[in-house]
Design a protein around this motif. Sequence first.
Motif, PDB file in Angstrom:
ATOM      1  N   GLU A  92     -34.178  45.161   2.411  1.00  0.00           N
ATOM      2  CA  GLU A  92     -32.909  45.800   2.706  1.00  0.00           C
ATOM      3  C   GLU A  92     -31.834  45.282   1.753  1.00  0.00           C
ATOM      4  O   GLU A  92     -31.773  44.080   1.471  1.00  0.00           O
ATOM      5  N   GLY A  93     -30.998  46.189   1.247  1.00  0.00           N
ATOM      6  CA  GLY A  93     -29.908  45.775   0.373  1.00  0.00           C
ATOM      7  C   GLY A  93     -30.265  45.793  -1.105  1.00  0.00           C
ATOM      8  O   GLY A  93     -29.378  45.681  -1.952  1.00  0.00           O
ATOM      9  N   MET A  94     -31.558  45.916  -1.408  1.00  0.00           N
ATOM     10  CA  MET A  94     -31.952  45.990  -2.822  1.00  0.00           C
ATOM     11  C   MET A  94     -31.365  47.240  -3.460  1.00  0.00           C
ATOM     12  O   MET A  94     -31.241  48.272  -2.826  1.00  0.00           O
ATOM     13  N   LYS A  95     -31.034  47.119  -4.746  1.00  0.00           N
ATOM     14  CA  LYS A  95     -30.510  48.270  -5.466  1.00  0.00           C
ATOM     15  C   LYS A  95     -31.401  48.555  -6.664  1.00  0.00           C
ATOM     16  O   LYS A  95     -31.877  47.639  -7.313  1.00  0.00           O
ATOM     17  N   MET A 106     -27.911  55.218  -8.833  1.00  0.00           N
ATOM     18  CA  MET A 106     -28.152  53.906  -8.251  1.00  0.00           C
ATOM     19  C   MET A 106     -28.309  54.101  -6.747  1.00  0.00           C
ATOM     20  O   MET A 106     -27.442  54.682  -6.108  1.00  0.00           O
ATOM     21  N   SER A 108     -29.457  52.241  -2.940  1.00  0.00           N
ATOM     22  CA  SER A 108     -29.669  50.958  -2.276  1.00  0.00           C
ATOM     23  C   SER A 108     -30.585  51.172  -1.082  1.00  0.00           C
ATOM     24  O   SER A 108     -30.615  52.255  -0.479  1.00  0.00           O
ATOM     25  N   VAL A 109     -31.327  50.154  -0.758  1.00  0.00           N
ATOM     26  CA  VAL A 109     -32.282  50.236   0.344  1.00  0.00           C
ATOM     27  C   VAL A 109     -31.547  49.967   1.654  1.00  0.00           C
ATOM     28  O   VAL A 109     -30.913  48.923   1.821  1.00  0.00           O
ATOM     29  N   LYS A 110     -31.630  50.951   2.556  1.00  0.00           N
ATOM     30  CA  LYS A 110     -30.953  50.838   3.852  1.00  0.00           C
ATOM     31  C   LYS A 110     -31.839  50.170   4.878  1.00  0.00           C
ATOM     32  O   LYS A 110     -31.395  49.346   5.661  1.00  0.00           O
ATOM     33  N   VAL A 119     -33.492  55.058   1.623  1.00  0.00           N
ATOM     34  CA  VAL A 119     -32.590  54.709   0.529  1.00  0.00           C
ATOM     35  C   VAL A 119     -31.320  55.541   0.617  1.00  0.00           C
ATOM     36  O   VAL A 119     -31.304  56.643   1.165  1.00  0.00           O
ATOM     37  N   ASP A 120     -30.254  54.998   0.070  1.00  0.00           N
ATOM     38  CA  ASP A 120     -28.935  55.626   0.117  1.00  0.00           C
ATOM     39  C   ASP A 120     -28.404  55.746  -1.308  1.00  0.00           C
ATOM     40  O   ASP A 120     -28.227  54.742  -1.990  1.00  0.00           O
ATOM     41  N   PRO A 124     -21.389  52.773  -3.263  1.00  0.00           N
ATOM     42  CA  PRO A 124     -21.122  51.815  -2.175  1.00  0.00           C
ATOM     43  C   PRO A 124     -19.749  52.020  -1.523  1.00  0.00           C
ATOM     44  O   PRO A 124     -19.560  51.660  -0.365  1.00  0.00           O
TER      45      PRO A 124
END
Length: 173
Positions: A92-95, A106, A108-110, A119-120, A124
């Motif tokens: 979680e939080g990885m981009k 880009m 990010s992992v939700k 993923v989102d 941000p």
Amino acid sequence: MKITKDTVVSIDYTLTNDQGVVLDSSEGREPLSYLQGARNIIPGLEKALEGKQVGDKLTVSVEPAEAYGEFNASLVQAVPREQFPEDLEIKEGMKFHANTEHGPVMVSVKSVDKDAITVDGNHPLAGVRLNFAVTVIGVRGANPEELAHGHPHVEGGCCGGGHGGCGCGCEHD
Ligand code: ZN
């Protein structure tokens, strides 16, 4: 001199969200320099600075539409686990960069589930109202090279004097 299109502006700024959390600040750094009218900064802040001059202090609340856009729920997607490299540990939080039909974005992992990774692809700061406290430090006319590049050249060079590596896409000599 007032801030108008094609002036190079230096500002000190602190950016907070509605909860008062500082998201970004020029404190302890060089002021931010940008070229007015060239969309170097978010539209809402550029608009608020138009007509201001050195020494002016302002606080500006910028709605998402005039900042990094509204949050787009369709950019949040569950992707099957097997579409990621098997040996990659996903947290979680990885981009990372993902290739989409709209080009690389880009994401990010939700959340991470056994079979799917959510993923989102939103920025941000999408959907976030941005509150700026700004002090105008400098205003000057842009030189022809800056106008051609669409950004200021600070300290005698492009993007702070570095050659080539600034990623701004302009030709350096
Ligand atoms: Zn340049």
